[in-house]
Design a protein around this motif. Sequence first.
Motif, PDB file in Angstrom:
ATOM      1  N   ASP A 218      11.555  -1.010   6.023  1.00  0.00           N
ATOM      2  CA  ASP A 218      10.410  -1.881   6.248  1.00  0.00           C
ATOM      3  C   ASP A 218      10.475  -3.011   5.221  1.00  0.00           C
ATOM      4  O   ASP A 218      10.202  -2.798   4.042  1.00  0.00           O
ATOM      5  CB  ASP A 218       9.138  -1.038   6.078  1.00  0.00           C
ATOM      6  CG  ASP A 218       7.875  -1.856   6.254  1.00  0.00           C
ATOM      7  OD1 ASP A 218       7.963  -3.099   6.362  1.00  0.00           O
ATOM      8  OD2 ASP A 218       6.790  -1.245   6.276  1.00  0.00           O
ATOM      9  N   VAL A 219      10.855  -4.197   5.685  1.00  0.00           N
ATOM     10  CA  VAL A 219      11.109  -5.287   4.734  1.00  0.00           C
ATOM     11  C   VAL A 219       9.838  -5.719   4.002  1.00  0.00           C
ATOM     12  O   VAL A 219       9.906  -6.245   2.896  1.00  0.00           O
ATOM     13  CB  VAL A 219      11.787  -6.484   5.447  1.00  0.00           C
ATOM     14  CG1 VAL A 219      10.818  -7.161   6.408  1.00  0.00           C
ATOM     15  CG2 VAL A 219      12.346  -7.476   4.458  1.00  0.00           C
ATOM     16  N   LEU A 220       8.692  -5.473   4.620  1.00  0.00           N
ATOM     17  CA  LEU A 220       7.456  -5.922   3.978  1.00  0.00           C
ATOM     18  C   LEU A 220       7.210  -5.191   2.672  1.00  0.00           C
ATOM     19  O   LEU A 220       6.734  -5.770   1.708  1.00  0.00           O
ATOM     20  CB  LEU A 220       6.269  -5.702   4.928  1.00  0.00           C
ATOM     21  CG  LEU A 220       6.203  -6.626   6.134  1.00  0.00           C
ATOM     22  CD1 LEU A 220       5.060  -6.207   7.041  1.00  0.00           C
ATOM     23  CD2 LEU A 220       6.016  -8.057   5.678  1.00  0.00           C
TER      24      LEU A 220
ATOM     25  N   PHE B 274       4.855  -0.414   7.974  1.00  0.00           N
ATOM     26  CA  PHE B 274       4.612  -1.301   9.115  1.00  0.00           C
ATOM     27  C   PHE B 274       5.705  -1.242  10.174  1.00  0.00           C
ATOM     28  O   PHE B 274       5.620  -1.912  11.185  1.00  0.00           O
ATOM     29  CB  PHE B 274       4.415  -2.737   8.618  1.00  0.00           C
ATOM     30  CG  PHE B 274       3.286  -2.854   7.649  1.00  0.00           C
ATOM     31  CD1 PHE B 274       1.976  -2.778   8.093  1.00  0.00           C
ATOM     32  CD2 PHE B 274       3.511  -2.969   6.283  1.00  0.00           C
ATOM     33  CE1 PHE B 274       0.913  -2.851   7.198  1.00  0.00           C
ATOM     34  CE2 PHE B 274       2.469  -3.032   5.387  1.00  0.00           C
ATOM     35  CZ  PHE B 274       1.156  -2.971   5.838  1.00  0.00           C
ATOM     36  N   VAL B 275       6.735  -0.486   9.924  1.00  0.00           N
ATOM     37  CA  VAL B 275       7.763  -0.269  10.939  1.00  0.00           C
ATOM     38  C   VAL B 275       8.363   1.095  10.664  1.00  0.00           C
ATOM     39  O   VAL B 275       8.445   1.534   9.510  1.00  0.00           O
ATOM     40  CB  VAL B 275       8.841  -1.384  10.893  1.00  0.00           C
ATOM     41  CG1 VAL B 275       9.601  -1.388   9.574  1.00  0.00           C
ATOM     42  CG2 VAL B 275       9.825  -1.248  12.039  1.00  0.00           C
ATOM     43  N   GLU B 276       8.754   1.778  11.740  1.00  0.00           N
ATOM     44  CA  GLU B 276       9.353   3.103  11.599  1.00  0.00           C
ATOM     45  C   GLU B 276      10.858   2.916  11.393  1.00  0.00           C
ATOM     46  O   GLU B 276      11.576   2.525  12.311  1.00  0.00           O
ATOM     47  CB  GLU B 276       9.084   3.910  12.874  1.00  0.00           C
ATOM     48  CG  GLU B 276       9.726   5.271  12.920  1.00  0.00           C
ATOM     49  CD  GLU B 276       9.336   6.150  11.740  1.00  0.00           C
ATOM     50  OE1 GLU B 276       8.159   6.460  11.588  1.00  0.00           O
ATOM     51  OE2 GLU B 276      10.248   6.499  10.937  1.00  0.00           O
TER      52      GLU B 276
ATOM     53  N   PRO C 294       1.747   4.701  13.173  1.00  0.00           N
ATOM     54  CA  PRO C 294       0.831   5.852  13.155  1.00  0.00           C
ATOM     55  C   PRO C 294       1.053   6.782  11.957  1.00  0.00           C
ATOM     56  O   PRO C 294       0.095   7.280  11.389  1.00  0.00           O
ATOM     57  CB  PRO C 294       1.142   6.563  14.469  1.00  0.00           C
ATOM     58  CG  PRO C 294       1.809   5.541  15.333  1.00  0.00           C
ATOM     59  CD  PRO C 294       2.485   4.576  14.426  1.00  0.00           C
ATOM     60  N   ASN C 295       2.279   7.015  11.585  1.00  0.00           N
ATOM     61  CA  ASN C 295       2.492   7.943  10.457  1.00  0.00           C
ATOM     62  C   ASN C 295       2.929   7.172   9.210  1.00  0.00           C
ATOM     63  O   ASN C 295       3.940   7.495   8.583  1.00  0.00           O
ATOM     64  CB  ASN C 295       3.518   9.022  10.807  1.00  0.00           C
ATOM     65  CG  ASN C 295       4.864   8.412  11.138  1.00  0.00           C
ATOM     66  OD1 ASN C 295       4.941   7.240  11.488  1.00  0.00           O
ATOM     67  ND2 ASN C 295       5.926   9.186  11.010  1.00  0.00           N
ATOM     68  N   ALA C 296       2.150   6.150   8.896  1.00  0.00           N
ATOM     69  CA  ALA C 296       2.483   5.334   7.715  1.00  0.00           C
ATOM     70  C   ALA C 296       2.588   6.240   6.493  1.00  0.00           C
ATOM     71  O   ALA C 296       1.800   7.172   6.311  1.00  0.00           O
ATOM     72  CB  ALA C 296       1.391   4.294   7.508  1.00  0.00           C
ATOM     73  N   ARG C 297       3.611   5.956   5.676  1.00  0.00           N
ATOM     74  CA  ARG C 297       3.868   6.790   4.492  1.00  0.00           C
ATOM     75  C   ARG C 297       4.486   5.904   3.434  1.00  0.00           C
ATOM     76  O   ARG C 297       4.867   4.765   3.733  1.00  0.00           O
ATOM     77  CB  ARG C 297       4.803   7.939   4.868  1.00  0.00           C
ATOM     78  CG  ARG C 297       6.093   7.465   5.530  1.00  0.00           C
ATOM     79  CD  ARG C 297       6.796   8.607   6.241  1.00  0.00           C
ATOM     80  NE  ARG C 297       8.083   8.173   6.774  1.00  0.00           N
ATOM     81  CZ  ARG C 297       8.269   7.637   7.975  1.00  0.00           C
ATOM     82  NH1 ARG C 297       7.238   7.444   8.799  1.00  0.00           N
ATOM     83  NH2 ARG C 297       9.476   7.295   8.366  1.00  0.00           N
ATOM     84  N   PRO C 298       4.608   6.379   2.222  1.00  0.00           N
ATOM     85  CA  PRO C 298       5.165   5.519   1.177  1.00  0.00           C
ATOM     86  C   PRO C 298       6.521   4.946   1.575  1.00  0.00           C
ATOM     87  O   PRO C 298       7.431   5.681   1.956  1.00  0.00           O
ATOM     88  CB  PRO C 298       5.294   6.464  -0.018  1.00  0.00           C
ATOM     89  CG  PRO C 298       4.259   7.503   0.203  1.00  0.00           C
ATOM     90  CD  PRO C 298       4.185   7.689   1.694  1.00  0.00           C
ATOM     91  N   GLY C 299       6.637   3.647   1.538  1.00  0.00           N
ATOM     92  CA  GLY C 299       7.918   2.994   1.812  1.00  0.00           C
ATOM     93  C   GLY C 299       8.190   2.749   3.279  1.00  0.00           C
ATOM     94  O   GLY C 299       9.204   2.138   3.618  1.00  0.00           O
TER      95      GLY C 299
ATOM     96  N   PRO D  21       0.838  -1.197   0.000  1.00  0.00           N
ATOM     97  CA  PRO D  21       0.000   0.000   0.000  1.00  0.00           C
ATOM     98  C   PRO D  21       0.876   1.251   0.000  1.00  0.00           C
ATOM     99  O   PRO D  21       2.031   1.201   0.432  1.00  0.00           O
ATOM    100  CB  PRO D  21      -0.788  -0.124   1.303  1.00  0.00           C
ATOM    101  CG  PRO D  21       0.076  -0.962   2.192  1.00  0.00           C
ATOM    102  CD  PRO D  21       0.833  -1.899   1.287  1.00  0.00           C
ATOM    103  N   LEU D  22       0.373   2.318  -0.489  1.00  0.00           N
ATOM    104  CA  LEU D  22       0.960   3.673  -0.449  1.00  0.00           C
ATOM    105  C   LEU D  22       2.165   3.865  -1.358  1.00  0.00           C
ATOM    106  O   LEU D  22       2.379   4.935  -1.900  1.00  0.00           O
ATOM    107  CB  LEU D  22       1.374   4.073   0.995  1.00  0.00           C
ATOM    108  CG  LEU D  22       0.329   3.899   2.101  1.00  0.00           C
ATOM    109  CD1 LEU D  22       0.859   4.430   3.428  1.00  0.00           C
ATOM    110  CD2 LEU D  22      -0.980   4.577   1.749  1.00  0.00           C
ATOM    111  N   GLY D  23       2.998   2.828  -1.536  1.00  0.00           N
ATOM    112  CA  GLY D  23       4.315   3.023  -2.148  1.00  0.00           C
ATOM    113  C   GLY D  23       4.278   3.383  -3.617  1.00  0.00           C
ATOM    114  O   GLY D  23       5.040   4.241  -4.073  1.00  0.00           O
ATOM    115  N   ILE D  24       3.384   2.759  -4.393  1.00  0.00           N
ATOM    116  CA  ILE D  24       3.418   2.980  -5.837  1.00  0.00           C
ATOM    117  C   ILE D  24       2.646   4.259  -6.162  1.00  0.00           C
ATOM    118  O   ILE D  24       1.518   4.448  -5.690  1.00  0.00           O
ATOM    119  CB  ILE D  24       2.829   1.768  -6.576  1.00  0.00           C
ATOM    120  CG1 ILE D  24       3.742   0.557  -6.323  1.00  0.00           C
ATOM    121  CG2 ILE D  24       2.727   2.048  -8.069  1.00  0.00           C
ATOM    122  CD1 ILE D  24       3.215  -0.745  -6.833  1.00  0.00           C
TER     123      ILE D  24
END
Lengths: 1215, 94
Positions: free
Chosen positions: A536-538, A433-435, A425-430, A406-409
Amino acid sequence: MLRRYHVVGIPLRIVVNNFGDHNPDGRIYVLKENEHEVRELVRKNPFTPVELVQPLTIRACAEDTVEILFENQLPFKAGMHFQEADYDVLDSDGADAGYNPDTTIPCGNSIIYRIYASREGTYFFTDLGNISSTEEGSSIQGLFGALLVERKGSTWTDPVTGGTLNSGVYADIHHPFLPSFREYAWYFSDQMEINDLTGNRPLNPMTNQEAESFHGVNLRYEPMTNRKRLIEEGVVCPDCDSEEVHHDSWVFGDPATPILRGYKGDPAIIRLIHGGVKETHVFHYHVHQWLGDPTNTQSEILDSQSISPQSHYDIQPLYGLGSLHGAIGDAIIHCHLYPHFGAGMWGINRIFDTLQDGSQCYPNGVPIAPLKPLPDRPEPPKPTPERPGFPNFIPGKVGFKAPRPPLGIVGGREMTVLEKNAAIPNARPGAVFVEPTLDDNVNVVEFNVSCIEMPVIYNKQGWHDPKARFYVFDEDLDDILSGKKEPEPLVFHVPAGTAIRFNYTNRLPHILDGDAFQLVTRTYESGFHIHFVKFDVLCTDGANTGWNYDSSVLPGETIQYEWYADTELKAFFFHDHLFANAHQQHGVFGAGVIQPRFSEYFDSHTGKETPRGTQVTVSHPLIPDYRDFSLFVQDFTMLFDKDGCPIQPPPFPGSEDDPGVFGVNYKCEPLKFRLGEEGDPAYSFSSYVHGDPVTPILRGYTGDPIRIRLIQGAHEESHSFNVHGLKWKEERPDLGSHFNSQQHTGISESFTFETELKGPGDYLWAFETEEDVWLGTWGLIRAYEELVDDLIVLPDKSCPPSPTTPLPCPTGKPPERAEPLSTLPPHADPCAPVRRYDVVAFQTPIMYNSYGDHDPYGIVFALAEDVEDILSGKKNPEPLVLRANVGDLVEVSLTSLLKFDLFPFKDGIHPYPPVKEQGFYPPSLRISLHTSLLDYDVRTSSGDTVGYNPDQTVGPGEVITYRWFVDGQHGTCAMWDMADLRNHRSFGTFGAFIAEPRFTTYHDPYTDEEVKTGANVVLKNPLVPTTREFVLIMHDGVRLEDKNGQLIVDPVDGIIPPVEEVDDVDTYDNGSRGFNYRSERLINRYRELPDLSKLFSSEEFGDPATPVFEAYPGEAVTFCLTNPSERRRAHTFHLHGHYWKFDSKDLDSRVQSFEGHIVAGFTADLRLIGGAGGVYNFPGDYLYRSGNIMWDIEQGMWGLFRVHDKFQPHLPKLE
Amino acid sequence: MSHQSINQIHDEGLIEHFRMGKGHRVFILTPSYPFMFIGIIKDVRADVVDVWVETTHFSQLENRIWHIHIDNIEVFYIEREGEPEIPKLSEDYY
């Protein structure tokens, strides 16, 4: 404490994956208590892997005594030889070496081996009763394992049940006052026999030819070919190609290879072990880093590590599983050599974030086995429908490719509800799931990068890659596409503590077209996989692994990644992970360099600030400014000549049998194009004769600090980087580390060499095995004395003087002869004592063993006083060993007596041992002496005629006197000729120089008289203990003839039992090999007595021709080990029953009983801990040998170290 | 007459030197993590220097008071008027 294990060696069918591929002639060690069960399970499951069929892994604690009752049920004599262990060599060596009793046993017999586990570590064990490299051998068919010795007081449990555990590759290790950790044993092995379900050798569905040989982990492999077949047959993912989903569990389910399971933050150690026989592999572990030497906190940080046969390392990921930032998901672990990766040499580290108690399933319905939390760590949260934990919040579809993140492309999707629940909380492109960053206030830089395809020309002769693929900064796209700017591997520079946001656009065509090298491949997606930084390896791995997302993009799409560089790092590697095996060798690689915080970077030509480039000038307000250079070596480089003919194509398109040639930074400068009118190879490197090479010239002013970033971009092979005249600390952060001027490298490894341009002149850098240099992997480091127009001055240095003379330019003529006595080495004390040697280079036959194997065309260096005895046959030559003490100025006068008529290949074509792209290269009558590590003026005493340096070679009857200053206790230095790489080195033009402590005198071990040379001496010094010094020069690529004058074509001629031909012999496997101009080829012994277990026995055959070094128990002993020659196949060295510090000068260094990845230029000093006979001072015969079953040991790379129990009249004891 | 040992005199001198530097910028190298500090000397208590640290190797450890034991200081420089300035280190890169 006494521990006992009953081990049985059994023949067994080994099924290596769920496709039914199997080894019908497997051989393994098992515990007696498991023998019946394992046999039954294998009988009932002929095409399914059986968990108990794995390399035997048993455990003990430090200071335990371990009694192994070994029972042999194999159809040949066998045993167990333990590395790292202390043991009585007379009863527990597991071999029949020298005059020791035979401690291998025939079928049906038993023996007890008593092992003293003095210290923690991996005590790798294997068989020496049957060292055949064929499928009749033992190691090659799976007969290896390890005794893992834990800290004293440790206990271990089964990670699934929490119960006790007697053996197994996975264990949880506990200690009364140290943290528990996950222990995973990871055994690489190669070349094992494999049949498919039908009982035939597996086929590659792409080429319809035989598939790649076995390259696996823990006796499993998961090759791309099997999975591709499922796609082709429409079972899964019909829109996929193959490589992009090779590791995708959404498509295929989990692989049969190891899945190392743990919870986020769990401390862990991977016991990395090479149980195989041939290749030096590169272990790479996504997301994680570790200390190169776990016992030394100042050692280098690694995330890729080469490992040679029969060696081992501890991989202790810093900050535990998930690294500093606590990543969750699947982190792939693999051999980075792409053909091996493709052949199935990979597994996964699965990091869960929720408790696994057996109640959960993977998305494909396969139950997730329970995993006990480590007892001293908080229990992970239980999964809930809203927060199921990895991998069950990922919206994938089983049987199809993993979903995009999600978000990245750009223009892509938002998060699902489950994803939102799992996100930060502040999920962003790339960074979803981990900061990855450590705080909110982090410095951010952004790059826009694309991957493109266009032709690239590699040299002036028109060698070119019509389908080169590489990364470019978007700002450079127009200039590159229009030809204004030459392509080079992409390098960016950022300071430590920076978050890097990367907008990556896939501008590659959908199709990689077919040609003589490759078949048409639909490379329709690509990504940007990065090493070392936190991410974030996912969703930012730039890969498609396990149950993760597929973090790549289709052509025309852009994906956003975010990484965090937490601290100053080396250069780190990046590349595409989706179709790497298909197109990385076309140039899809590059590096990021994490510089010190507050650095600024400038274009070295213009002085303009820039964050990118393979050569930049770095300025820093606190530390000295420096030049920063990046070199990328590449193999499998698929070039065409100016007429469009493929250069070194493989036997058929799509074959991975070493296609193509080599390059550095998309350039190469083959030697065959540098003969000139003179036709003398001695001037091949001279810019006077041929102009500068097209390969990188790394430029600076005299006195400039420099950092060389060494990276291998592609694809399968070992390379040996050498710099002539400069040296660096092996462990850069550690001031106690020793100096090196050579480094082995494998793909994805990264090294930083920090040094300075100590004097003006041209320094040769080279990937210095014969075939590499022949095909052009060399260049120059140029240090100017005076200001030049197109090179800025380091901002913190004063300006060099204005030019007084024009810069040199090509003349087409050989340069003037060097005058070494006109200058002093840069660091020499003008009052230094002078030590002089008169050395003569001449041709003479060399007898390699008592069976008549000999080199009739030997070329040797010898002291002038020994020449007559050698030429008259009184002395069989040995490689020249010179010594001097710290502070000595050494003057070596070299005279050439080479005669054209004595060369074997006067027509200028040297047929064997071969190199790729044979060409006319007639023998040079000039010769030189080059040493590593010592201090000298590179313009006069490096033994090279390189760049615009004067001529440092000598022709017949000429003399040159080199001046070398011993500026440190460097111990062993490599020494060789640089005049003619093709026609000299195979015949013996090498030796060793040993830099000893001040005030040392060198004595004959038998007469005690002072000596000037010799591989076996006693060192006396008023301040340090009297020591025996044994010099071993391990060399390969030798051309031998037998007693009848017939050419010996090794390795094939030396294989036991004899064979007609063998697959997989690469050019660099050719040639005979041995130590110190001697080779005890086992085939000669086998012809006399065809009993494999007896081949090392002196009772049967007398002592070997290779050196038999002698000592008394407890005497101080140093082995000086070097490899001055010439082939690219890396070797392992192992000395039975002894161990030493990996870095002989560093007290914090790890202890080991082997040296790995030995290639041209390698040097090491092995100071035996406890002296002769090890810490228990056991007398007996100890084998020293290569660890490569295929093809070193059979070919004679072994000898004996004899520790006498009684006084011998011929050998005085040390005082 | 003083009965102080030379080491005591040395330590006293060092402490006094730092005390005189209160309010000035200081550059300090230590053998232990995080190895380098640039900041302002806020106070000297016994043999501990309190520094408001504006720069270390790691941004996460900046903008806070560090208490540095004087025995742990291997290299230092206190910036005074008219003397060379300690660089102001900026991360405003691109």
